[in-house]
Design an enzyme around this catalytic site. Sequence first.
Site, PDB file in Angstrom:
ATOM      1  N   HIS A 146      -7.584  -2.216  15.098  1.00 24.19           N
ATOM      2  CA  HIS A 146      -7.646  -1.390  13.892  1.00 24.19           C
ATOM      3  C   HIS A 146      -7.446  -2.246  12.642  1.00 24.19           C
ATOM      4  O   HIS A 146      -8.231  -2.188  11.691  1.00 24.19           O
ATOM      5  CB  HIS A 146      -6.563  -0.315  13.983  1.00 24.19           C
ATOM      6  CG  HIS A 146      -6.555   0.655  12.847  1.00 24.19           C
ATOM      7  ND1 HIS A 146      -7.068   1.922  12.940  1.00 24.19           N
ATOM      8  CD2 HIS A 146      -6.090   0.548  11.576  1.00 24.19           C
ATOM      9  CE1 HIS A 146      -6.920   2.559  11.799  1.00 24.19           C
ATOM     10  NE2 HIS A 146      -6.316   1.739  10.936  1.00 24.19           N
ATOM     11  N   GLU A 147      -6.380  -3.049  12.643  1.00 22.81           N
ATOM     12  CA  GLU A 147      -6.052  -3.829  11.440  1.00 22.81           C
ATOM     13  C   GLU A 147      -7.076  -4.927  11.173  1.00 22.81           C
ATOM     14  O   GLU A 147      -7.388  -5.228  10.013  1.00 22.81           O
ATOM     15  CB  GLU A 147      -4.648  -4.431  11.570  1.00 22.81           C
ATOM     16  CG  GLU A 147      -3.546  -3.413  11.811  1.00 22.81           C
ATOM     17  CD  GLU A 147      -3.544  -2.283  10.799  1.00 22.81           C
ATOM     18  OE1 GLU A 147      -3.858  -2.522   9.616  1.00 22.81           O
ATOM     19  OE2 GLU A 147      -3.218  -1.148  11.189  1.00 22.81           O
ATOM     20  N   GLU A 175      -9.781   4.471   6.934  1.00 24.57           N
ATOM     21  CA  GLU A 175      -8.930   4.720   8.087  1.00 24.57           C
ATOM     22  C   GLU A 175      -9.678   5.402   9.227  1.00 24.57           C
ATOM     23  O   GLU A 175      -9.466   5.084  10.388  1.00 24.57           O
ATOM     24  CB  GLU A 175      -7.718   5.555   7.659  1.00 24.57           C
ATOM     25  CG  GLU A 175      -6.826   4.883   6.628  1.00 24.57           C
ATOM     26  CD  GLU A 175      -6.274   3.541   7.084  1.00 24.57           C
ATOM     27  OE1 GLU A 175      -6.318   3.234   8.295  1.00 24.57           O
ATOM     28  OE2 GLU A 175      -5.806   2.778   6.221  1.00 24.57           O
ATOM     29  N   GLY A 230       3.172   1.569  10.936  1.00 24.69           N
ATOM     30  CA  GLY A 230       2.856   0.931  12.212  1.00 24.69           C
ATOM     31  C   GLY A 230       2.395  -0.492  11.990  1.00 24.69           C
ATOM     32  O   GLY A 230       2.835  -1.433  12.649  1.00 24.69           O
ATOM     33  N   ALA A 231       1.508  -0.662  11.002  1.00 25.67           N
ATOM     34  CA  ALA A 231       0.989  -1.983  10.652  1.00 25.67           C
ATOM     35  C   ALA A 231       0.318  -1.876   9.294  1.00 25.67           C
ATOM     36  O   ALA A 231       0.013  -0.782   8.825  1.00 25.67           O
ATOM     37  CB  ALA A 231       0.000  -2.481  11.711  1.00 25.67           C
ATOM     38  N   MET A 232       0.091  -3.026   8.669  1.00 29.70           N
ATOM     39  CA  MET A 232      -0.542  -3.056   7.352  1.00 29.70           C
ATOM     40  C   MET A 232      -1.515  -4.216   7.292  1.00 29.70           C
ATOM     41  O   MET A 232      -1.172  -5.351   7.617  1.00 29.70           O
ATOM     42  CB  MET A 232       0.530  -3.193   6.256  1.00 29.70           C
ATOM     43  CG  MET A 232      -0.043  -3.337   4.855  1.00 29.70           C
ATOM     44  SD  MET A 232      -1.035  -1.896   4.388  1.00 29.70           S
ATOM     45  CE  MET A 232      -2.168  -2.651   3.226  1.00 29.70           C
ATOM     46  N   GLU A 233      -2.740  -3.915   6.831  1.00 24.99           N
ATOM     47  CA  GLU A 233      -3.875  -4.829   6.942  1.00 24.99           C
ATOM     48  C   GLU A 233      -3.974  -5.868   5.837  1.00 24.99           C
ATOM     49  O   GLU A 233      -5.077  -6.284   5.475  1.00 24.99           O
ATOM     50  CB  GLU A 233      -5.177  -4.021   6.967  1.00 24.99           C
ATOM     51  CG  GLU A 233      -5.496  -3.251   5.689  1.00 24.99           C
ATOM     52  CD  GLU A 233      -4.996  -1.823   5.661  1.00 24.99           C
ATOM     53  OE1 GLU A 233      -5.496  -1.027   4.844  1.00 24.99           O
ATOM     54  OE2 GLU A 233      -4.095  -1.499   6.459  1.00 24.99           O
ATOM     55  N   ASN A 234      -2.851  -6.336   5.279  1.00 27.83           N
ATOM     56  CA  ASN A 234      -2.913  -7.371   4.247  1.00 27.83           C
ATOM     57  C   ASN A 234      -3.918  -8.444   4.647  1.00 27.83           C
ATOM     58  O   ASN A 234      -3.911  -8.934   5.776  1.00 27.83           O
ATOM     59  CB  ASN A 234      -1.539  -8.012   4.059  1.00 27.83           C
ATOM     60  CG  ASN A 234      -0.418  -7.009   3.996  1.00 27.83           C
ATOM     61  OD1 ASN A 234      -0.386  -6.155   3.123  1.00 27.83           O
ATOM     62  ND2 ASN A 234       0.495  -7.095   4.950  1.00 27.83           N
ATOM     63  N   GLU A 288       0.836  -1.191   0.000  1.00 25.21           N
ATOM     64  CA  GLU A 288       0.000   0.000   0.000  1.00 25.21           C
ATOM     65  C   GLU A 288       0.880   1.254   0.000  1.00 25.21           C
ATOM     66  O   GLU A 288       1.849   1.315   0.752  1.00 25.21           O
ATOM     67  CB  GLU A 288      -0.918   0.037   1.222  1.00 25.21           C
ATOM     68  CG  GLU A 288      -1.975   1.113   1.123  1.00 25.21           C
ATOM     69  CD  GLU A 288      -2.872   1.202   2.355  1.00 25.21           C
ATOM     70  OE1 GLU A 288      -3.968   1.744   2.230  1.00 25.21           O
ATOM     71  OE2 GLU A 288      -2.465   0.737   3.418  1.00 25.21           O
TER      72      GLU A 288
END
Length: 527
Positions: free
Chosen positions: A337-338, A360, A301-305, A167
């Site tokens: 969140h993710e 988001e 911070g993080a990625m929602e794959n 992303e």
Amino acid sequence: MFHSVCRVLLKFADSSVRDLKLITVRTISQQFGMTGKKPFDRLPKHVVPVNYKLNIKPDLGNFTFDGQEIISLQVTAPTSKIVLNSADIKFKRAVLNTGGKTFDAQVSLSAENETATLVFPTEVATGDATLSIDFQGELNDKMRGFYRSRYSTPQGEDRYGAVTQFEATDARRAFPCWDEPAIKSTFDVTLVVPQDRVALSNMPVQRETRLDGNLRQVEFATTPIMSTYLLAFVVGEYDYIEATSADGVLVRVYTPVGKKEQGDFALEVAVKTLPFYKDYFGIGFPLPKMDLIAIADFAAGAMENWGLVTYRETALLVDEKNSSSAIKQRVALVVGHELAHQWFGNLVTMEWWTHLWLNEGFASWIEYLSVDHCHPEFDIWTQFVSTDYTRALDLDALKNSHPIEVPVGHPDEVDEIFDVISYSKGASVIRMLHDFLGDEEFKKGLNQYLNKFKYSNAFTEDLWESLEKSSGQPVGRMMTTWTKQMGFPVIQVSERQDGSNRILTLKQEKFNADGSSDGEPLSLSPF
């Protein structure tokens, strides 16, 4: 780091707790948009992918990777060329098969537009086709695309793994593709990796085969239809712990070797959160497994794959002996969140980056709801005020603020637009809307929205429409005033006596932190 405008990476030591990729420091001249916008055209739609069969072989010593892909296509209009995205990829061979005929492509690359144009000697007819591409790329050190990640073994030896971060528009650095959120397809991923390395992707392993040279081939099940930016694969050395949620989803937390006990808290949160979201959205988690993995080198911070969420180590790991309560709360919020994105963003995806704020902002609100469910003792909503609400007020009171929703043209503008206004003000107005409609009507509208657009794409207005139908309230008209104009109102009340009547007059204008008055009516309508 500087790129068009001055940008600073969000640090997790900061009070924010989510996957904000970048905070933008704007100048006043950028008040309502971007300066010097790049000209941009989206990809042609007369040739679109249906399925990618990807075979990727990373070389962890030379920091390169070899790839082959077979893309099933639908051609809806005759054409002699195909345009797709590609960046930092070397094409070795590109061949189109259609109607029993084979055509070699002449490949032309545009580094500026990050595209590859494949030209064929004759016009390709409408119908099904197959595009086969052999290519090579670099495991870069930029923490985007398919990149190398350095980590240390328990013995202190430095080693390298391979990780993805796609992303917004970096899947094209791992394989040639139609790298736009609205061009969805399914994916069959195969990784060729060293025997002693863990290999992960969005779906469970379907088959493993031993190969010569101390390698093994790992084939993963076919993904649901999804956007390219949600695809992921990871190769490295990890420990893991696992549990099964109440709704039957296998959840694993992958940690650095020797630290798997530090994944216990995140696993507990994830196992509780998935059934909570299933009940709240009225739709079960659509994948058979959910992996959460701590990455040594990770910019966000993080990625929602989908099915394989990647985290910075500090956003996932908790040392029960040494981590503070604030760290535990932060990890719980990031996990919430993710996992919210697995529905709101992955199952239903924004049609274009203009609407990313909704993904988001929504996840930034519902993460508190999920943590309050999992750990009510945190009293987490009291922290929303200081973490999100007041931060949004502070920035939105400046004259160089901007609306929550800003039109995005070129994808490079994504990093330059989405900031605390998009996340924290976005979360605050979603919270306001939820409180106004009531929880039951809000959930009903969400369920209608997710069911109507699942496995496809939607605009912000589509959610407003669903919430209007469920509640009978003018959601679209009301929310547009909060999302498409910047600022928030200050209300001035004056009074006068008219005989036995007291007349009150209310005036509304944008609140400015410096105390000045714009002296002009609000651009759209009163809030």
